[in-house]
Design a protein around this motif. Structure first.
Motif, short mmCIF file in Angstrom:
data_model
loop_
_atom_site.label_atom_id
_atom_site.label_comp_id
_atom_site.label_asym_id
_atom_site.label_seq_id
_atom_site.Cartn_x
_atom_site.Cartn_y
_atom_site.Cartn_z
N VAL A 101 0.86 -1.17 0.06
CA VAL A 101 -0.02 0.01 -0.11
C VAL A 101 0.89 1.10 0.23
CG1 VAL A 101 -1.97 1.37 1.20
CG2 VAL A 101 -1.97 -1.20 1.33
N PRO A 102 0.90 2.02 -1.20
CA PRO A 102 2.03 3.21 -1.14
C PRO A 102 1.24 4.34 -0.41
CG PRO A 102 0.98 2.34 -3.37
CD PRO A 102 0.31 1.85 -2.49
N GLY A 103 2.14 5.34 -0.36
CA GLY A 103 1.56 6.60 0.12
C GLY A 103 2.42 7.04 1.30
N HIS A 104 3.20 8.25 1.13
CA HIS A 104 4.00 8.82 2.50
C HIS A 104 3.87 10.46 2.18
CE1 HIS A 104 7.76 8.39 -0.22
NE2 HIS A 104 7.08 9.51 -0.64
N GLU A 105 2.71 10.97 1.84
CA GLU A 105 2.29 12.33 2.00
C GLU A 105 0.97 12.65 2.42
OE1 GLU A 105 5.12 14.19 -1.61
OE2 GLU A 105 2.92 13.95 -2.08
N ILE A 106 0.81 12.19 3.74
CA ILE A 106 -0.41 11.93 4.43
C ILE A 106 -0.98 13.26 5.23
CG2 ILE A 106 -1.66 10.53 6.20
CD1 ILE A 106 0.35 8.25 5.38
N VAL A 107 -2.15 13.60 4.99
CA VAL A 107 -2.63 14.72 5.98
C VAL A 107 -4.22 14.00 6.53
CG1 VAL A 107 -3.87 16.77 6.35
CG2 VAL A 107 -1.68 16.60 4.87
N GLY A 108 -4.24 14.06 7.77
CA GLY A 108 -5.53 13.40 8.25
C GLY A 108 -5.95 14.09 9.63
N ARG A 109 -6.95 13.52 10.47
CA ARG A 109 -7.30 13.85 11.78
C ARG A 109 -7.13 12.80 12.38
NH1 ARG A 109 -9.98 18.46 12.07
NH2 ARG A 109 -10.70 18.76 9.96
N VAL A 110 -6.91 13.31 13.84
CA VAL A 110 -6.40 12.46 14.79
C VAL A 110 -7.78 11.81 15.51
CG1 VAL A 110 -5.47 12.20 17.26
CG2 VAL A 110 -4.46 13.59 15.29
N VAL A 111 -7.88 10.26 15.46
CA VAL A 111 -9.06 9.78 15.92
C VAL A 111 -8.88 8.92 17.08
CG1 VAL A 111 -10.32 9.81 13.95
CG2 VAL A 111 -8.48 7.97 14.25
N ALA A 112 -7.58 8.80 17.51
CA ALA A 112 -7.50 8.03 18.97
C ALA A 112 -5.92 8.44 19.32
CB ALA A 112 -7.27 6.86 18.62
N VAL A 113 -6.11 8.95 20.60
CA VAL A 113 -4.41 9.07 21.17
C VAL A 113 -4.19 8.24 22.32
CG1 VAL A 113 -3.46 10.97 22.33
CG2 VAL A 113 -5.24 11.50 20.74
N GLY A 114 -2.74 7.81 22.30
CA GLY A 114 -2.20 7.00 23.27
C GLY A 114 -2.45 7.61 24.78
N SER A 115 -2.15 7.01 25.68
CA SER A 115 -2.31 7.26 27.02
C SER A 115 -1.25 8.16 27.42
CB SER A 115 -2.30 6.14 28.19
OG SER A 115 -1.22 5.42 28.05
N SER A 116 -0.15 8.23 26.90
CA SER A 116 0.96 9.17 27.58
C SER A 116 1.23 10.19 26.33
CB SER A 116 2.05 8.65 28.32
OG SER A 116 2.43 7.70 27.27
N SER A 117 0.47 10.19 25.25
CA SER A 117 0.93 11.00 23.95
C SER A 117 0.43 12.51 24.53
CB SER A 117 -0.09 10.65 22.98
OG SER A 117 0.13 11.43 21.78
N LYS A 118 1.22 13.33 24.20
CA LYS A 118 0.92 14.83 24.66
C LYS A 118 0.86 15.95 23.48
CE LYS A 118 3.60 14.45 28.91
NZ LYS A 118 4.09 13.33 28.84
N LYS A 119 1.30 15.47 22.35
CA LYS A 119 1.42 16.35 21.17
C LYS A 119 0.16 16.80 20.57
CE LYS A 119 4.39 16.51 17.29
NZ LYS A 119 5.52 15.93 16.40
N PHE A 120 -0.86 15.85 20.47
CA PHE A 120 -2.00 16.10 19.82
C PHE A 120 -3.27 15.56 20.79
CE2 PHE A 120 0.90 14.80 16.52
CZ PHE A 120 0.96 15.54 15.69
N LYS A 121 -4.47 16.43 20.30
CA LYS A 121 -5.69 15.94 21.09
C LYS A 121 -6.71 15.50 19.93
CE LYS A 121 -5.58 19.81 24.33
NZ LYS A 121 -4.50 20.65 23.84
N LEU A 122 -7.61 14.75 20.29
CA LEU A 122 -8.55 14.15 19.51
C LEU A 122 -9.29 15.35 18.52
CD1 LEU A 122 -10.80 11.65 21.64
CD2 LEU A 122 -9.27 11.40 19.60
#
Ligand SMILES: [Zn+2]
Ligand SMILES: [Zn+2]
Length: 348
Positions: free
Chosen positions: A60-81
């Motif tokens: 599955v190719p593709g490495h120019e990705i823009v998206g929306r955060v739909v889940a965040v790990g328990s100690s992840s700080k950089k992004f919000k849902l």
């Protein structure tokens, strides 16, 4: 994670076709992204067809990705849902070697993990790229996206953008510098935009003056027909820096003679055969031929922030994923201005 679906090549000779697979739940420092747009890079085509001999199928190719955060790990700080996130050419690295500690993860001593067709460092699976509905990645390898930019046109910044931004920064392109851009495709048009934005005097080299008006619109101060020696000659010994984005085979010598003493020509395109270089054209001005490849995570974020501040994005043609095979064929004919981007809402 909900089931993943995308478009995959099942073999080097088969076109991309719908393909279902699974991704892991995001770990403590990971996020899951619902993909909105993915750019179509020339590497995707090379990899889908195993032209570099390193492909793993299904791919599955593709490495120019823009998206929306739909889940965040328990100690992840950089992004919000719900926030925007972007993912580029690499999705992991050893995270402890000297280049990684400097934020140059793309030069990781143990080798970075590519976004697709590579062995995942976390679970040992084969990475599947952005021609799909979602992605799971460590937050270190995801970037925040300026809210003011057109998201489809942001996607190509993640490969074509950083690949040209990084060398222009590294070789200090700016006011008072004369800079040449070879090639006006996905990479070249971004190099032109950045060199112009950095304040340099920018010359676009082209093999066809058909592109002249476009090059001027995109920021070129001059456009030079590289196949015409009479057009090239007045520029002899005048360039500080030349960025070569062309992937078609070509000799470097006609350009090296245009460099000033101690000038540099940096290659970012990937021709299939090694380029021809005459040592005479190097020694006559102590010229350097160099290479550069994407950028580290801090510099990629810096590039995206710069694009937000200066309103810079790629020129794109947005397509539904059902047209991706056609897009590959048109890309081979350079029939795109200047990057195809897949609208992932077309993926049903
Ligand atoms: Zn790429
Ligand atoms: Zn490393």
């Amino acid at each position: 994670m909900p089931p993943s679906k995308g478009y995959a090549a099942l073999a080097a000779t088969s076109p991309l076709a719908p393909y279902g697979f699974t991704r892991r739940e995001p770990g403590a420092t990971e996020i899951a992204v619902e993909i909105l747009y993915c750019g179509v890079c020339h590497s995707d085509l090379h990899m889908a067809r195993n032209e570099w001999g390193q492909s793993i199928y299904p791919l599955v190719p593709g490495h120019e990705i823009v998206g929306r955060v739909v889940a965040v790990g328990s100690s992840s700080k950089k992004f919000k849902l719900g926030e925007l996130a972007a993912i580029g050419v690499i999705v992991d690295s050893c995270r402890h070697c000297a280049p990684c500690n400097r934020g140059e993860e793309h030069f990781c001593d143990e080798g970075p993990t590519l976004t697709y067709a590579a062995k995942d460092r976390v679970d040992g699976s084969i990475t599947m790229g952005g021609y799909s509905n979602n992605y799971v990645v460590d937050e270190r390898f995801a970037h925040t996206v300026p809210a003011n930019l057109d998201l489809a046109a942001v996607a190509p910044l993640l490969c074509a953008g950083i690949t040209t931004y990084s060398p222009l920064r590294h070789w200090n392109v700016g006011p008072g510098k004369k800079v040449g851009i070879i090639g006006l495709g996905g990479l070249g048009h971004m190099g032109l935009k950045f060199a112009h934005a950095f304040g340099a005097h920018v010359v676009q080299f082209t093999t066809s003056l058909r592109k002249k008006e476009d090059a001027l619109r995109l920021g070129a101060n001059e456009v030079v027909l590289s196949t015409d020696p009479a057009a090239m000659k007045p520029h002899t010994k005048s360039f500080d820096f030349i960025l070569d984005t062309a992937s078609a085979p070509h000799s470097l010598d006609p350009y090296l003679t245009l460099l000033k003493q101690d000038g540099t020509m940096t290659l970012v395109g990937l021709p299939e055969k090694p380029p021809a270089v005459s040592v005479f054209s190097l020694i006559a001005r102590r010229a350097s031929v160099a290479g550069s490849m994407i950028g580290g995570m801090p510099e990629t974020q810096e590039m995206l922030d710069y694009c937000g501040q200066h309103n810079i994005t790629a020129d794109v043609e947005v397509i539904p994923i059902q047209k991706v095979n056609e897009a590959f064929e048109r890309m081979l004919k350079q029939d795109v201005k200047y990057r195809f981007v897949i609208d992932m809402s077309s993926l049903k």
